[in-house]
Design a protein around this motif. Structure first.
Motif, short mmCIF file in Angstrom:
data_model
loop_
_atom_site.label_atom_id
_atom_site.label_comp_id
_atom_site.label_asym_id
_atom_site.label_seq_id
_atom_site.Cartn_x
_atom_site.Cartn_y
_atom_site.Cartn_z
N LEU A 17 -95.51 16.04 -23.47
CA LEU A 17 -95.89 15.53 -24.79
C LEU A 17 -97.26 16.06 -25.47
O LEU A 17 -96.57 17.02 -25.85
N TYR A 18 -98.33 16.22 -24.20
CA TYR A 18 -99.10 17.09 -24.85
C TYR A 18 -98.72 18.84 -24.81
O TYR A 18 -99.42 19.29 -25.50
N VAL A 19 -98.17 19.76 -24.23
CA VAL A 19 -97.98 20.75 -23.87
C VAL A 19 -96.55 20.94 -25.10
O VAL A 19 -97.37 22.18 -25.33
N ILE A 20 -95.85 19.71 -25.05
CA ILE A 20 -94.83 20.11 -26.17
C ILE A 20 -95.98 20.85 -28.04
O ILE A 20 -95.74 20.59 -28.24
N TYR A 21 -96.10 19.63 -27.66
CA TYR A 21 -97.63 19.20 -29.24
C TYR A 21 -98.40 20.22 -29.45
O TYR A 21 -98.60 20.46 -30.54
N GLU A 52 -81.53 18.39 -18.47
CA GLU A 52 -82.37 19.07 -17.68
C GLU A 52 -83.50 19.51 -18.34
O GLU A 52 -83.79 20.75 -18.50
N CYS A 53 -84.08 18.52 -17.72
CA CYS A 53 -86.54 19.53 -18.82
C CYS A 53 -86.84 20.54 -17.30
O CYS A 53 -87.14 19.87 -16.00
N TYR A 54 -86.50 20.95 -17.43
CA TYR A 54 -87.29 21.69 -16.21
C TYR A 54 -89.29 22.36 -16.79
O TYR A 54 -89.32 22.65 -17.23
N VAL A 55 -89.51 22.57 -15.38
CA VAL A 55 -91.09 22.56 -15.69
C VAL A 55 -91.51 24.12 -15.11
O VAL A 55 -91.24 24.29 -13.86
N LEU A 56 -92.43 24.96 -15.27
CA LEU A 56 -92.96 25.80 -14.22
C LEU A 56 -94.65 25.36 -14.09
O LEU A 56 -95.40 25.35 -15.06
N GLU A 57 -94.96 24.94 -13.10
CA GLU A 57 -96.75 24.42 -12.73
C GLU A 57 -97.32 25.61 -11.48
O GLU A 57 -96.85 26.22 -11.24
N VAL A 58 -98.50 25.87 -12.28
CA VAL A 58 -99.37 26.84 -12.04
C VAL A 58 -100.58 26.11 -11.76
O VAL A 58 -101.04 25.38 -11.89
N ASP A 59 -100.76 26.35 -10.21
CA ASP A 59 -101.67 25.59 -9.49
C ASP A 59 -101.36 24.36 -9.59
O ASP A 59 -102.36 23.67 -9.82
N GLY A 60 -100.65 23.85 -9.47
CA GLY A 60 -99.89 22.20 -9.78
C GLY A 60 -99.97 21.87 -11.18
O GLY A 60 -99.83 20.53 -11.52
N GLN A 61 -100.40 22.48 -12.04
CA GLN A 61 -100.72 22.14 -13.65
C GLN A 61 -99.24 22.76 -14.45
O GLN A 61 -99.19 23.67 -14.31
N ALA A 63 -97.49 24.14 -16.23
CA ALA A 63 -98.10 25.42 -17.93
C ALA A 63 -96.71 25.56 -18.89
O ALA A 63 -97.27 25.66 -20.70
N ALA A 64 -95.50 25.15 -19.08
CA ALA A 64 -94.45 25.98 -19.63
C ALA A 64 -93.03 24.82 -18.94
O ALA A 64 -92.96 24.54 -18.29
N LYS A 84 -83.93 24.33 -25.17
CA LYS A 84 -83.58 23.84 -26.32
C LYS A 84 -85.36 23.84 -25.72
O LYS A 84 -86.13 23.96 -24.35
N TRP A 85 -86.20 23.44 -26.52
CA TRP A 85 -87.72 22.33 -26.11
C TRP A 85 -88.60 23.37 -25.10
O TRP A 85 -89.03 23.14 -24.22
N PHE A 86 -88.42 25.25 -25.49
CA PHE A 86 -89.18 25.73 -24.61
C PHE A 86 -90.80 26.36 -25.44
O PHE A 86 -91.42 25.81 -26.28
N ALA A 87 -91.57 25.20 -24.69
CA ALA A 87 -93.42 25.27 -24.66
C ALA A 87 -93.81 26.13 -23.31
O ALA A 87 -93.82 25.28 -21.93
N VAL A 88 -95.16 26.18 -24.30
CA VAL A 88 -95.83 27.25 -23.41
C VAL A 88 -97.14 26.05 -23.35
O VAL A 88 -97.87 27.07 -24.69
N ASP A 89 -97.98 25.50 -22.64
CA ASP A 89 -99.96 25.32 -22.86
C ASP A 89 -100.49 26.35 -23.46
O ASP A 89 -100.81 27.65 -22.80
N PRO A 90 -101.43 26.18 -24.65
CA PRO A 90 -101.43 27.58 -25.21
C PRO A 90 -102.66 27.13 -24.32
O PRO A 90 -103.17 28.81 -24.27
N ALA A 91 -103.22 27.13 -23.34
CA ALA A 91 -104.05 27.35 -22.40
C ALA A 91 -103.27 28.29 -21.63
O ALA A 91 -103.98 29.40 -20.71
#
Length: 172
Positions: A17-21, A52-61, A63-64, A84-91
């Motif tokens: 929710l945070y990453v997408i928002y 199928e909602c996939y994530v990429l974790e970077v160092d356990g967080q 990120a996308a 759909k719903w492609f999002a990358v945490d601004p950080a």
């Protein structure tokens, strides 16, 4: 830096929710009517459960994130998988994280797991950088429509991920 590609779980909903928002600020500023742009926790949970909602974790967080739709998209008719719903945490933006996740989805999931020759996604013409970004990545416009809701022209884009299979299926 460790990277893990995986399916999201219900425990990931608040982080997603945070990453997408945060990633969809431009979408909201443009007043595009994309469900993810104003998603609440229930919609994020529904996305995880029903697609199928996939994530990429970077160092356990996380990120996308990127979702492979399990249902038909009401606006588009296509024989290929729809993401759909492609999002990358601004950080993490500007570090190639989104590119890595999208490439992984195209190759490991669409081409290798599903055996599909191509993948589709949609974006708005009025977004300042999404359409050119996808076209630089090899996506081509295959359908256009104006939904009449203020979004303007929307484009369905396709990228061939297995050229031999695509040609074999479309040789006439």
């Amino acid at each position: 830096m460790s990277e893990v590609y995986r399916l999201a779980t219900a425990d990931d909903a608040e982080r997603l929710l945070y990453v997408i928002y945060e990633a969809y600020v431009t979408i909201r500023d443009l007043e595009l009517h994309w469900p993810a742009a104003n998603a609440d926790l229930a919609l994020i949970q529904d996305n995880i459960e029903n697609h199928e909602c996939y994530v990429l974790e970077v160092d356990g967080q996380i990120a996308a994130t990127l979702t492979l739709s399990k249902g038909l998209h009401p606006r588009w008719v296509s024989e290929w998988p729809f993401v759909k719903w492609f999002a990358v945490d601004p950080a993490y933006q500007g570090q190639g994280i989104g590119s890595k996740l999208l490439t992984w989805m195209e190759e490991a999931i669409i081409r290798d797991k599903l055996g599909a020759p191509a993948v589709t996604l949609a974006t708005a013409e009025k977004h300042p950088w999404l359409l050119p970004m996808y076209e630089r990545r090899g996506y081509e416009r295959i359908q256009s429509a104006d939904p009449g809701n203020g979004d303007g022209t929307m484009h369905l884009l396709r990228k061939v991920v297995n050229a031999a299979l695509f040609e074999a299926q479309h040789a006439r």
